[in-house]
Design an enzyme around this catalytic site. Structure first.
Site, short mmCIF file in Angstrom:
data_model
loop_
_atom_site.label_atom_id
_atom_site.label_comp_id
_atom_site.label_asym_id
_atom_site.label_seq_id
_atom_site.Cartn_x
_atom_site.Cartn_y
_atom_site.Cartn_z
N GLY A 94 58.60 74.93 79.95
CA GLY A 94 58.43 74.37 81.29
C GLY A 94 59.54 73.41 81.66
N ASP A 95 59.98 72.60 80.71
CA ASP A 95 61.09 71.68 80.95
C ASP A 95 62.37 72.46 81.25
OD1 ASP A 95 59.17 69.83 80.05
OD2 ASP A 95 59.89 70.02 78.00
#
Length: 305
Positions: free
Chosen positions: A250-251
């Site tokens: 996600g990052d």
């Protein structure tokens, strides 16, 4: 300039064990050590994609010094505040028949440390990008993201927020440039279950009505959806590949989106860069590289490099 903030960075110690058994001595067959934390992950991936960042946050003790050393080793600039009380946390991740994690607590961040962070943030200039990502340590105010955005409201910044529930909802009145919930987090906010990309759209639009400019929703193997401030909606299935490590995906999507947008000011390019960068991290043991992202973009017929 791009700045990332990680309130509670970690030294991630990742070990592999053939067949983990509790109550006995287990031997590792592989060991890895990384600087961890969502903002740090964003900085690492942006560096891999050719963008320099300054990582802000807090570090303490010998583990904090090692986090900074490992970041410098990978070409990441930082301006962390050194906290006197405690040590930066160690997160242990055990990979075996199942994957287990033991996460440390982190240092005791005091009001004077927070004041020093605000002094760092005062250096940001109009046109800069700021990434606020991850949870807030229990020793800090739960309104910290909102407080930072209120403090910086007089500056013309592009602020990306990757947080959950109240942390996310409390910042929307300050119109963040980008927010990135996943479909489960989006469902939790509105008390519904969201399983398909089409189901994402009305609830992502609600977040825009609350104040978010661009809403990027990740859905793991189901792909992703983007609603832009221009009224555009993009959605796609995920690239094909074998998931090896979900940590940091996600990052990486946030990093890829920002890299794509800064390179082109085009939301479609930002969207596919985000999707492919997130998947590139998921398909490898480390973080996404430019070559890996380029290969996945090829699945969609895109060539941004």
């Amino acid at each position: 300039m791009i700045y990332t903030v990680t309130f509670n960075p970690s030294l991630d110690y990742i070990v592999s064990v053939d067949d983990l058994k509790l109550g006995v001595v287990n031997r590792t067959n592989k060991e890895l050590m990384y600087p961890g934390g969502k903002g740090i992950n964003v900085s690492l991936v942006l560096r891999n994609l050719g963008y320099n960042t300054t990582a802000l946050g807090f570090q303490a003790g010998f583990t904090g010094k090692e986090i900074v050393r490992l970041m410098e080793e990978q070409g990441i600039s930082s301006d962390f505040i050194e906290v006197r009380n405690g040590i930066s946390r160690i997160n242990v991740k055990v990979r075996s028949n199942e994957e287990s994690e033991i996460n440390g607590m982190g240092p005791g961040i005091g009001p004077e440390d927070i004041d020093r962070l605000y002094a760092r943030l005062e250096k940001l200039e109009d046109g800069d990008t700021l990434v606020l990502a991850g949870s807030i340590p229990s020793v800090m105010p739960k309104t910290m993201y909102r407080d930072i955005m209120e403090h910086l409201s007089g500056k013309k910044l592009q602020i990306a927020v990757d947080a959950t529930q109240d942390l996310l909802m409390n910042v929307l009145e300050y119109h963040p440039f980008l927010i990135k919930p996943n479909n489960y987090e989006l469902g939790e906010i509105y008390g519904v279950e969201i399983n398909t990309r089409d189901e994402v759209i009305p609830y992502a639009r609600k977040l825009q009505e609350e104040g978010a400019r661009n809403v990027l929703v990740s859905m793991a193997g189901e792909g992703a959806v983007l609603l832009t401030e221009n009224g555009e909606a993009y959605q796609t299935e995920a690239p094909k590949g074998k998931v090896q490590n979900s940590v940091g995906a996600g990052d990486s999507m946030v990093a890829g989106f920002l890299a794509g947008y800064l390179a082109s000011r085009d939301y479609e390019q930002a969207f596919y860069m985000g999707v492919c960068t997130g998947s590139a991290s998921a398909f490898s043991e480390g973080m996404a590289t430019k070559d890996a992202v380029r290969d996945l973009l090829g699945q969609f017929g895109k060539n941004y490099f």
